[in-house]
Scaffold this motif. Structure first.
Motif, mmCIF file in Angstrom:
data_model
loop_
_atom_site.group_PDB
_atom_site.id
_atom_site.type_symbol
_atom_site.label_atom_id
_atom_site.label_comp_id
_atom_site.label_asym_id
_atom_site.label_seq_id
_atom_site.Cartn_x
_atom_site.Cartn_y
_atom_site.Cartn_z
ATOM 1 N N ARG A 283 0.830 -1.207 0.000
ATOM 2 C CA ARG A 283 0.000 0.000 0.000
ATOM 3 C C ARG A 283 0.866 1.261 0.000
ATOM 4 O O ARG A 283 0.507 2.275 -0.610
ATOM 5 N N LEU A 284 2.006 1.196 0.673
ATOM 6 C CA LEU A 284 2.914 2.340 0.689
ATOM 7 C C LEU A 284 3.495 2.584 -0.704
ATOM 8 O O LEU A 284 3.612 3.725 -1.147
ATOM 9 N N ILE A 285 3.837 1.511 -1.392
ATOM 10 C CA ILE A 285 4.323 1.648 -2.771
ATOM 11 C C ILE A 285 3.234 2.260 -3.643
ATOM 12 O O ILE A 285 3.489 3.164 -4.448
ATOM 13 N N LEU A 286 2.003 1.771 -3.487
ATOM 14 C CA LEU A 286 0.900 2.265 -4.314
ATOM 15 C C LEU A 286 0.640 3.750 -4.074
ATOM 16 O O LEU A 286 0.166 4.453 -4.973
ATOM 17 N N SER A 287 0.957 4.245 -2.878
ATOM 18 C CA SER A 287 0.743 5.671 -2.596
ATOM 19 C C SER A 287 1.649 6.556 -3.468
ATOM 20 O O SER A 287 1.419 7.754 -3.586
#
Length: 292
Positions: A283-287
């Motif tokens: 999810r952090l990458i997707l942000s």
């Protein structure tokens, strides 16, 4: 060399007819003067000789295509095959001229499509243009060259490989080995379908089609929720699946982003015991994901 830079996202260069300009929606060129006339460039993993089987007459006929002519055509130092096809299954006959070339690793197609109503005027210009096609087969592409998105990855995930519009990342920057599985992250691109009745159910259906890197089957959904990515609607799905090659159970985190004229399939895979930590990391990458 023809002195023209490669088309973004490819290692192919060509001089298009004067009325053609680069398209924002696909890899290639479009024409305002000649309506419904395009030149598109596609790249496929797999040998050139194997791909030629798709152009056997019975296969073409099953797709509503009539083979008019076939001939060899030079593409720089190599030789490709040039197919003149006519599609008669549409309201008006469409010409599809396909130049196909490649090597044992990958295949390139350059497809000129145009309606029969402009064939007399446009055909000579397109044939001249196709004769300028060159392929820098040993050239290097940047990770995001030609992709309609940007993705800033975390330090502990490194770029591994790009196959067409699929980009693969792992922790050590190496292809995953089935016997020594490590978390991986992929992004692929797909055309936006003309009609989607229900985004949640559609996303779950699409997840079951994400069977590459690694090869997965027997998906069991454990959660679905709506989210937003770069101000576009998206659906996040978590699931368990089985690795076809090893029989091992794996945890899958999947997000389908509905953006403009394209969909983005974002997938993270890890060991079930590490699922919570990995999902937070994914999810952090997707942000950091943004549509160009």
């Amino acid at each position: 060399k023809n002195g023209i830079p490669p088309i973004s996202g490819t290692l192919v260069s060509m001089i298009p007819p004067k009325s053609f300009t680069l398209s924002e929606n696909f890899t290639g060129f479009k024409s305002k003067k000649y309506r419904n006339s395009t030149i598109s460039v596609s790249r496929y993993p797999g040998s050139f000789q194997s791909m030629l089987q798709v152009f056997a007459e019975p296969v073409l006929e099953s797709r509503g295509l009539v083979l008019r002519t076939r001939e060899s055509m030079p593409v720089g130092s190599i030789t490709g095959e040039f197919f003149r096809l006519l599609q008669i299954s549409t309201n008006q006959p469409m010409h599809k001229w396909i130049l196909i070339f490649g090597d044992h690793r990958e295949t390139i197609t350059v497809t000129a499509a145009f309606p029969d109503t402009v064939a007399r005027e446009l055909a000579p210009k397109l044939e001249q243009s196709l004769n300028t096609v060159l392929w820098d087969r040993f050239g290097e592409r940047s990770i995001e060259d030609g992709l309609p998105y940007q993705l800033q990855t975390l330090p502990h995930f490194q770029y591994v490989k790009r196959i067409g519009n699929l980009v693969l990342y792992t922790r050590d920057g190496k292809l995953p080995i089935p016997q020594q599985f490590q978390p991986l992250f992929t992004v692929t691109i797909d055309d936006y379908p003309p009609f989607i009745e229900e985004q949640f159910e559609f996303a779950r259906t699409q997840l079951a089609l994400q069977t590459h890197f690694p090869r997965l089957e027997k998906f069991v959904t454990t959660g679905t929720k709506g989210i937003s990515v770069d101000d576009y609607p998206a659906v996040e799905v978590t699931a368990l699946a089985t690795d076809i090659d090893t029989g091992k159970n794996l945890a899958v985190w999947y997000v389908l982003i509905y953006a403009k004229h394209q969909m983005f399939h974002v997938k993270g895979v890890c060991e079930p015991s590490d699922q919570r930590r990995c999902n937070d990391m994914f999810r952090l990458i997707l942000s950091k994901f943004s549509v160009k």
